[in-house]
Design a protein around this motif. Structure first.
Motif, PDB file in Angstrom:
ATOM      1  N   TYR A   1       0.767  -1.122  -0.147  1.00  0.00           N
ATOM      2  CA  TYR A   1      -0.066  -0.146  -0.060  1.00  0.00           C
ATOM      3  C   TYR A   1       0.912   1.249   0.025  1.00  0.00           C
ATOM      4  CZ  TYR A   1      -4.080  -3.022   0.779  1.00  0.00           C
ATOM      5  OH  TYR A   1      -5.166  -3.972   0.407  1.00  0.00           O
TER       6      TYR A   1
ATOM      7  N   PHE B   1       1.799   1.163  -4.323  1.00  0.00           N
ATOM      8  CA  PHE B   1       0.826   0.801  -5.345  1.00  0.00           C
ATOM      9  C   PHE B   1      -0.557   1.426  -5.110  1.00  0.00           C
ATOM     10  CE2 PHE B   1       3.817  -2.846  -5.395  1.00  0.00           C
ATOM     11  CZ  PHE B   1       4.421  -2.609  -6.721  1.00  0.00           C
ATOM     12  N   GLU B   2      -1.391   1.770  -5.940  1.00  0.00           N
ATOM     13  CA  GLU B   2      -2.649   2.592  -5.687  1.00  0.00           C
ATOM     14  C   GLU B   2      -3.509   1.315  -5.304  1.00  0.00           C
ATOM     15  OE1 GLU B   2      -3.870   5.074  -8.692  1.00  0.00           O
ATOM     16  OE2 GLU B   2      -1.728   5.711  -9.611  1.00  0.00           O
ATOM     17  N   GLU B   3      -4.521   1.587  -4.530  1.00  0.00           N
ATOM     18  CA  GLU B   3      -5.462   0.754  -4.101  1.00  0.00           C
ATOM     19  C   GLU B   3      -6.461  -0.007  -5.237  1.00  0.00           C
ATOM     20  OE1 GLU B   3      -9.284   0.512  -1.046  1.00  0.00           O
ATOM     21  OE2 GLU B   3      -8.291   2.437  -1.312  1.00  0.00           O
ATOM     22  N   LYS B   4      -6.642   0.730  -6.212  1.00  0.00           N
ATOM     23  CA  LYS B   4      -7.224   0.222  -7.434  1.00  0.00           C
ATOM     24  C   LYS B   4      -6.711  -1.101  -8.012  1.00  0.00           C
ATOM     25  CE  LYS B   4      -5.825   3.725 -10.729  1.00  0.00           C
ATOM     26  NZ  LYS B   4      -4.934   2.747 -11.502  1.00  0.00           N
ATOM     27  N   ASP B   5      -5.108  -0.851  -7.911  1.00  0.00           N
ATOM     28  CA  ASP B   5      -4.334  -1.876  -8.683  1.00  0.00           C
ATOM     29  C   ASP B   5      -4.116  -3.030  -7.599  1.00  0.00           C
ATOM     30  OD1 ASP B   5      -3.930  -0.180 -10.832  1.00  0.00           O
ATOM     31  OD2 ASP B   5      -2.274   0.793  -9.918  1.00  0.00           O
TER      32      ASP B   5
ATOM     33  N   THR C   1      -0.528  -3.380 -12.584  1.00  0.00           N
ATOM     34  CA  THR C   1      -0.203  -1.841 -12.811  1.00  0.00           C
ATOM     35  C   THR C   1       0.776  -1.605 -13.895  1.00  0.00           C
ATOM     36  OG1 THR C   1       0.695  -0.090 -11.432  1.00  0.00           O
ATOM     37  CG2 THR C   1       1.893  -2.087 -11.370  1.00  0.00           C
TER      38      THR C   1
END
Length: 314
Positions: free
Chosen positions: A238, A241-245, A258
């Protein structure tokens, strides 16, 4: 610059209350006529500044005046102070002086709400001095020269027209038009040494006037990567990387899909996870990782043989 002098005049008047055109002219090393033109400029901008003639007269501001009442909104003040406070990231010494003056002008005391340490960059006098030199060269449109160490370790002498300082992927870069390569280049600051600002002045280039393709020559190719990171590597998931990935799996591991730049940085970045991460796809990145790991294993085996052979001789 006139704009700096105008702010400085307001600052002096807020602190001194009353002064004369002669005193201001001596302080700024300009003519009295220039000071009066500055006073007219400030007055036209809505600053309540006036001059009294005769004995005991001088130039003054209306009592209880603060800059925000006539020039800048509350939001605009905060944006300016935020920008100046952010400059402390680079440890630019002059930013603190300007911040203090404008905080006084805006009648605001709370300016220490952000603090960022980007060590080791800017953590010593040499780094601060180099950063300031590059910044001054950008603002004054002066060529700079320096030695540059490429990714292969080769040292070259570069002459460039500095354009912009950029902080990206945990490192500082200089974007500049390289006269040696006749194209825009990104130079990693830590690879620059013996930076010198010359007396040569350049005319800032418009992007459309630059050689064809130079705008994107340094731009990396971005590829989609699928990673599987085990539960022990969760502390980095976290953060990086972005949460959506991110998809969390039932066994506590994570699947990351990603986009990352395909350049020399990528393989080293992926290897930094050690055994906590596996590249699922694309296959050519898996193959590159495997080749790098084999090189590392081979190097350690050869070193171990040499050490053991040396012990037998002893």
């Amino acid at each position: 610059m006139q704009i700096n002098r105008l702010f400085e005049i307001i600052y002096l008047l807020l602190n001194k209350k009353l002064t004369t055109a002669s005193e201001l002219a001596e302080y700024f090393e300009v003519s009295v006529r220039t000071i009066y033109r500055d006073i007219d400029t400030l007055s036209s901008a809505g600053i309540p500044i006036y001059a009294l003639q005769g004995k005991g007269g001088g130039i003054s501001l209306l009592d209880n005046y603060v800059l925000d009442k006539s020039v800048l909104s509350e939001r605009e003040q905060n944006e300016i102070l935020f920008a100046l406070q952010s400059l402390s990231i680079t440890q630019a010494p002059e930013s603190d002086k300007v911040l203090a003056k404008l905080s006084n002008l805006f009648n605001k005391n709370r300016t220490n709400w952000i603090e960022v340490d980007l060590s080791p960059w800017g953590s010593d006098d040499k780094g601060i001095s180099q950063f300031k030199l590059i910044k001054d060269a950008i603002l004054s449109h002066r060529l700079i020269e320096f030695n540059y160490f490429g990714s292969s370790g080769e040292k070259t002498i570069r002459r460039v027209e500095p354009m912009k300082l950029i902080f990206k992927i945990n490192a500082w870069y200089l974007q500049a038009f390289c006269l040696t390569r006749n194209a825009i280049r990104m130079f990693k600051i830590v690879r620059m040494s013996d930076v010198q600002m010359t007396q040569e002045v350049f005319i800032e280039k418009m992007l459309e006037s630059l050689p064809s393709g130079s705008q994107t020559l340094n731009d990396p190719k971005w590829i989609e990567i699928c990673l599987k990171i085990c539960a022990d590597g969760a502390y980095r998931v976290y953060d990086e990387f972005e949460e959506k990935d991110i998809t969390k799996n039932k066994d506590g591991s994570f699947t990351i899909i990603t986009r990352l730049p395909e350049n020399e940085w990528l393989i080293r970045y992926l290897l930094s996870f050690g055994a906590d991460a596996e590249v699922v796809s694309p296959q050519h990145i898996r193959d590159t990782i495997e080749n790098e790991l084999n090189k590392i294993i081979l190097k350690y085996r050869e070193t171990t043989k040499i050490i053991k052979a040396g012990r037998r001789i002893l």
